[in-house]
Enzyme design. Structure first.
Site, PDB file in Angstrom:
ATOM      1  CG  HIS A 148      34.482 -10.477  66.473  1.00 17.08           C
ATOM      2  ND1 HIS A 148      35.629 -11.149  66.828  1.00 17.08           N
ATOM      3  CD2 HIS A 148      33.532 -11.434  66.309  1.00 17.08           C
ATOM      4  CE1 HIS A 148      35.381 -12.447  66.869  1.00 17.08           C
ATOM      5  NE2 HIS A 148      34.113 -12.655  66.557  1.00 17.08           N
ATOM      6  CG  ASP A 196      36.744  -7.359  61.448  1.00 14.51           C
ATOM      7  OD1 ASP A 196      36.544  -8.155  60.507  1.00 14.51           O
ATOM      8  OD2 ASP A 196      36.507  -7.641  62.641  1.00 14.51           O
ATOM      9  CD  GLN A 216      30.037 -11.693  60.040  1.00 15.20           C
ATOM     10  OE1 GLN A 216      29.279 -12.099  59.171  1.00 15.20           O
ATOM     11  NE2 GLN A 216      30.452 -12.472  61.017  1.00 15.20           N
ATOM     12  CE  LYS A 242      33.695 -14.733  60.419  1.00 17.14           C
ATOM     13  NZ  LYS A 242      32.947 -15.558  61.370  1.00 17.14           N
ATOM     14  CB  CYS A 288      33.161 -12.703  69.594  1.00 20.33           C
ATOM     15  SG  CYS A 288      33.535 -14.433  69.735  1.00 20.33           S
TER      16      CYS A 288
HETATM   17  N1  C6P Z   1      32.537 -13.911  63.894  1.00 15.34           N
HETATM   18  C1  C6P Z   1      30.380 -14.914  64.320  1.00 15.34           C
HETATM   19  O1  C6P Z   1      29.634 -15.872  64.494  1.00 15.34           O
HETATM   20  P1  C6P Z   1      37.777 -15.549  62.498  1.00 15.34           P
HETATM   21  O2  C6P Z   1      37.333 -16.354  63.660  1.00 15.34           O
HETATM   22  O3  C6P Z   1      39.192 -15.088  62.644  1.00 15.34           O
HETATM   23  O4  C6P Z   1      37.504 -16.211  61.184  1.00 15.34           O
HETATM   24  O5  C6P Z   1      36.844 -14.241  62.474  1.00 15.34           O
HETATM   25  C2  C6P Z   1      36.767 -13.410  63.590  1.00 15.34           C
HETATM   26  C3  C6P Z   1      35.799 -12.288  63.365  1.00 15.34           C
HETATM   27  C4  C6P Z   1      36.283 -11.000  63.249  1.00 15.34           C
HETATM   28  N2  C6P Z   1      35.462  -9.961  63.005  1.00 15.34           N
HETATM   29  C5  C6P Z   1      34.140 -10.127  62.856  1.00 15.34           C
HETATM   30  C6  C6P Z   1      33.282  -8.944  62.550  1.00 15.34           C
HETATM   31  C7  C6P Z   1      33.581 -11.411  62.967  1.00 15.34           C
HETATM   32  O6  C6P Z   1      32.262 -11.560  62.829  1.00 15.34           O
HETATM   33  C8  C6P Z   1      34.426 -12.512  63.249  1.00 15.34           C
HETATM   34  C9  C6P Z   1      33.863 -13.882  63.456  1.00 15.34           C
HETATM   35  C10 C6P Z   1      31.841 -15.165  64.084  1.00 15.34           C
HETATM   36  O7  C6P Z   1      29.965 -13.752  64.316  1.00 15.34           O
HETATM   37  C11 C6P Z   1      32.427 -15.990  65.174  1.00 15.34           C
HETATM   38  S1  C6P Z   1      32.345 -15.187  66.736  1.00 15.34           S
END
Ligand code: C6P
Length: 414
Positions: free
Chosen positions: A129, A207, A210, A233, A371
């Site tokens: 991401h 990371d 998910q 999430k 992203c």
């Molecule tokens: N993915 C999706 O719809 P934040 O925005 O900091 O809470 O998370 C960022 C992020 C980092 N790593 C992974 C693997 C992610 O999936 C995400 C967020 C969302 O897939 C928004 S693009």
């Protein structure tokens, strides 16, 4: 997980805890399949936040009055709850941030800027991401370190780990890997990857945006140095997230931002810093966020993350199977062991148009590059559609979604 565990849970009943799910969108019952972007919040989380404001609201760590002590208790007990949730050795290993993005940026701005130099390598994967890619590009620019990537095999999205040891041996100082890909639904073997990195003294970052809240996480078993995730999430509020850092790493880490809370003693020309985790939490933190996150973790563990993962996987497999009824469809992700989401492209329709049209029939999907722009470029697609599931979704919703998608798809075929 045995099916006996799953069948003892009344998934349909759990939906009653989510007031938002019980509504119509454009005259149709809402089908919320955008859980990868953010999850909905159960009443228990909303009530915990309200309770905090109605009874305990004050600033933390500063006052000696009763409300401040209570607010500090709310905040610090959430930290302990997070430590238990991911099996950290101690609450001191838990830093509260704004989310996954800030957690990764914190490691980039502290450990990476302090330690990396020209000739060093930062190893990522092609799945990452932007949150686990752009911060490292910025570090590379500032330190002279190089970037390298573990390749993705193709539409299946699995990593080609056949040359990992060779790649790691090429001057890698830091390895940062996603646990579950937000567009490919791949679950990476992070414990194995971290073990191979650890043998060479490489610092590891996971990371878990998910995966936290979708499957059991044990940072001691994974044996990573850092792990990041977001509250929003996993049924918690927005604006708060977690950075786990192995205690030995945090003790030697420079501060992140300067301000109140993170100091031990300040003089006009010199400051000594607080101990971890407070050293990394400058300013008034997101106290009600911590209260809500605490309630979310209790809620998830009352269901059981093994059961949640099995349920999500079952829905995703079922959805992928039903999507194969569409001629010419391109479905991304592994053949087996898919996490709880499906990305796909229909042959005659642009993803954004489809997402707009299914929304008119009540279905919330995500369409775009998720992203993952470099990954999409590698796969040769500008955008995919993505249905991402959580425990409150049902098979019946998948069936209704497929019927709606068939109607929409027909409009494009003509
Ligand atoms: N993915 C999706 O719809 P934040 O925005 O900091 O809470 O998370 C960022 C992020 C980092 N790593 C992974 C693997 C992610 O999936 C995400 C967020 C969302 O897939 C928004 S693009």
């Amino acid at each position: 997980m045995g099916s006996s565990v799953r069948t003892t849970i009344d998934w349909q009943k759990l939906r009653e805890d989510f007031p938002i799910l019980n509504q119509e969108i454009n005259g149709h019952p809402l089908i919320y399949f955008d859980n990868g972007a953010t999850a909905q919040k159960p009443r228990q989380v909303l009530q915990a936040i309200q309770r905090y404001y109605e009874h305990d609201n004050a600033n933390v760590h500063r006052g000696i009055h009763e409300l401040s002590n209570r607010a500090t208790g709310v905040y610090e007990s959430a930290r302990e709850r997070v430590a238990k949730f991911i099996n950290a050795r101690a609450a001191q290993e838990i830093i509260f941030t704004r989310g996954t993005t800030e957690s990764i940026n914190l490691v980039a701005a502290t450990w990476a800027l302090d330690h990396l130099k020209p000739g060093d390598t930062i190893l990522l994967t092609e799945l990452e991401h932007h949150s686990n890619l752009v911060p490292w590009q910025m570090v590379a620019q500032r330190t002279g370190a190089k970037l390298d990537y573990i390749p993705v095999t193709g539409d299946e999205g699995t990593l080609d780990l056949s040359r990992l040891d060779e790649q790691l041996a090429r001057g890698v100082k830091l390895l940062s890997v996603t646990h579950i890909s937000n567009s490919m639904a791949v679950v990476n073997p992070i414990a194995d990857i971290c073990a191979r990195a650890r043998k060479l003294g490489i610092v590891t970052v996971i990371d878990a945006a998910q995966s936290a809240g979708h499957l059991p996480l044990d940072v001691q078993a994974i044996d990573c140095d850092f792990l990041a995730f977001s509250s929003h999430k996993i049924c918690g509020p927005t604006g708060i997230g977690v950075l786990y850092g192995r205690r030995e790493m945090l003790e030697n880490l420079s501060p992140y931002q300067g301000g109140g809370e993170m100091i031990s003693k300040v003089e006009y020309f010199k400051t000594t810093y607080n101990v971890p985790p407070h050293r990394f939490e400058a300013g008034t933190p997101h106290i009600e966020g911590a209260a809500g996150l605490h309630a979310a973790l209790d809620y998830l563990d009352a269901i059981g993350r093994d059961a949640i993962f099995a349920h999500d996987q079952e829905l995703a497999e079922y959805c992928a199977e039903r999507l194969r009824e569409f001629p010419g469809i391109r479905i991304f992700g592994p053949k087996a062991g898919r996490a709880g989401l499906v990305s796909f492209v229909l042959p005659n329709a642009h993803a954004l148009d489809v997402a707009t049209m299914v929304d008119q029939r009540g279905v919330a999907l995500r369409a775009g590059h998720h992203c993952n722009q470099p990954l999409m470029a590698k796969l040769g697609v500008p955008a995919t559609l993505r249905a991402s599931f959580y425990f409150y979704n049902t098979k019946n919703e998948v069936d209704r979604f497929i019927e709606i998608l068939k109607k929409v798809n027909k409009l494009f075929a003509n």
